[in-house]
Enzyme design. Sequence first.
Site, PDB file in Angstrom:
ATOM      1  N   GLU A 155       0.885  -0.853  -0.139  1.00 14.36           N
ATOM      2  CA  GLU A 155       0.071   0.040  -0.152  1.00 14.36           C
ATOM      3  C   GLU A 155       0.554   1.273   0.146  1.00 14.36           C
ATOM      4  O   GLU A 155       0.753   2.282   0.803  1.00 14.36           O
ATOM      5  CB  GLU A 155      -0.921   0.325   1.524  1.00 14.36           C
ATOM      6  CG  GLU A 155      -1.648  -1.398   1.386  1.00 14.36           C
ATOM      7  CD  GLU A 155      -2.897  -0.899   2.472  1.00 14.36           C
ATOM      8  OE1 GLU A 155      -2.920  -0.239   3.281  1.00 14.36           O
ATOM      9  OE2 GLU A 155      -3.567  -2.101   2.595  1.00 14.36           O
ATOM     10  N   GLU A 260      -6.034  -7.660   0.697  1.00 15.29           N
ATOM     11  CA  GLU A 260      -6.837  -7.588   2.563  1.00 15.29           C
ATOM     12  C   GLU A 260      -7.982  -7.960   1.097  1.00 15.29           C
ATOM     13  O   GLU A 260      -8.374  -7.171   0.665  1.00 15.29           O
ATOM     14  CB  GLU A 260      -6.284  -6.258   2.652  1.00 15.29           C
ATOM     15  CG  GLU A 260      -4.985  -6.415   3.776  1.00 15.29           C
ATOM     16  CD  GLU A 260      -5.418  -5.234   4.594  1.00 15.29           C
ATOM     17  OE1 GLU A 260      -5.459  -4.559   4.380  1.00 15.29           O
ATOM     18  OE2 GLU A 260      -4.403  -5.152   5.274  1.00 15.29           O
TER      19      GLU A 260
END
Length: 489
Positions: A155, A260
């Site tokens: 990320e 995720e």
Amino acid sequence: MKWLSVVAVAASALAINPIEVVGNKFYDSITGERFMIKGVAYQQKPAYAAADETSFVDPLADGDACKRDIEYLKQLDTNTVRVYAVSSNQSHDECMAAFADAGIYVVADLAAPDLAITSSVDSWEWSVKLFDRYKAVIDDLGKYDNVLGFFAGNEVSNAKNNTDASAFVKAAVRDSKQYIKDNHDTFGRAIPVGYATTDANDIRVRTAHYFACGDAADRADFFGISMYEWCGAAVDFDTSGYKNRTEDYADMPIPVFFSEYGCLDSDGPRPFNEVAALYSDDMTDVWSGGIVYTYQEQGDDYGLVSVSAGNVSTSDDFINLSAQMAQLPSPSYSPRASASASASASSEEASATVACPAVRFGEWNASPKLPPTPDADTCACVVNSLECVVEDFVREEDYNELFGMVCGLDPSLCGAINVNTGTGKYGGMSFCSMRDKVSFVLDAFYQDQGKAADACDWYGAARIVTPAPVDDSCKAKIAAASSQTVRPW
Ligand SMILES: *[C@@H]1O[C@H](CO)[C@@H](O)[C@H](O)[C@H]1NC(C)=O
Ligand SMILES: *[C@@H]1O[C@H](CO)[C@@H](O)[C@H](O)[C@H]1NC(C)=O
Ligand SMILES: *[C@@H]1O[C@H](CO)[C@@H](O)[C@H](O)[C@H]1NC(C)=O
Ligand SMILES: *[C@@H]1O[C@H](CO)[C@@H](O)[C@H](O)[C@H]1NC(C)=O
Ligand SMILES: *[C@@H]1O[C@H](CO)[C@@H](O)[C@H](O)[C@H]1NC(C)=O
């Protein structure tokens, strides 16, 4: 008898088949069956909290905890756990063996909370220090057959104004892959290395294409996306956004999965209806499954179980997820094409690629021409050859002031430490430590001033030293480092 027992030990160590990447899918490298990730994130905070958190609990260091958790992971039909940070100097043998026995693979981030490339501009480098950390984790985990792969970044770029960072992450992918290749005798296989991104609207497709484009040696082997678009029981494949995302990533030549998932709806437990979609024909041609966030409750309601004094209790989310996993129809995914077909298919698919995103000011600022591979010897050769260096007592937070003064007086002295991710030009010292870089520019100023004694002072922050003799290999490295210069604009 001795011989037999040796064979038995070897056989049990080989009990789990490594996973390989062919085209945009994962396969069991021995049986050729398709491998769909049914994953659960497996790490306590703060490994994925604020970047300045330095302490974390290594999720693979406590064998008893791993063994305790396996029965719960199995109830969720888990075949993969994701760990975000491991310590490179604790034994992971017990956890890795217990997971292997349970048919569970591990996908591990190579960074650590205090050693990572993040969206924050201070971290935008691919440095000797970071590469050392990555190599240490690869050395440690690379020996286990049930390592599915490594994330070289998590990320990082999440908006148009921090796409620069992706250049450093992609260099990390390239160098981690090369390190595994160079140590093939140790690892025995090309352990896949990929990247995990946020689901960022403005840069979604460009980020995916950036990591999947260019030379095979530079490309990510897989691409994960943190996916929180499907919220609650009222949406479906179409209205959740999953259909649009599936179209967005349909051309990806490498495996794509949810690194995720599991949107927290405010109305009660998560129903996990998205599980049925994720493993259905609507998605499995493009996606290779996903990793539910997260195993252990940490006070933010994302936990599937709570652990108290070593006892595990399951949540309603856990019950729902387990029911959703249990009701998936048996898979009908195609296996990998047969060996000969696979060789031609994989060379065909390896040539299937996507174009790198165009560099455009304010839109995408990472060239496919990547930062150099960090080389500690270059930094050491240069620093040993300097005649003016920073004093040891100067603190890292004060380096910026020194850079500001020297580079402000004469920007041309600082070309070897500058980078330009848009043009893909990197100074020959850009991967060195801040201390090495600051000494380099102080020396450049001192030389430029004809070694005037007061040109190596800076209110006591610098001192004159006698350089060590320079051998030929150092001479070449120094010449290369100082000749690669970049203007800061
Ligand atoms: C293990 O690694 C951590 C972090 O890298 C370090 O702080 C610690 O001193 C190391 N411990 C040993 C025994 O090497
Ligand atoms: C990018 O923009 C956001 C929001 O405007 C801001 O908070 C952030 O500091 C910016 N990042 C960089 C690296 O400029
Ligand atoms: C999917 O994309 C279409 C076309 O851009 C858009 O009209 C639609 O609203 C999107 N669906 C969702 C759920 O975002
Ligand atoms: C999820 O759990 C809640 C509470 O146990 C239950 O009411 C709900 O029906 C479950 N949802 C699904 C989709 O199973
Ligand atoms: C944990 O389980 C043990 C054994 O069942 C029990 O004795 C103990 O009270 C439990 N601890 C907690 C905090 O629930």
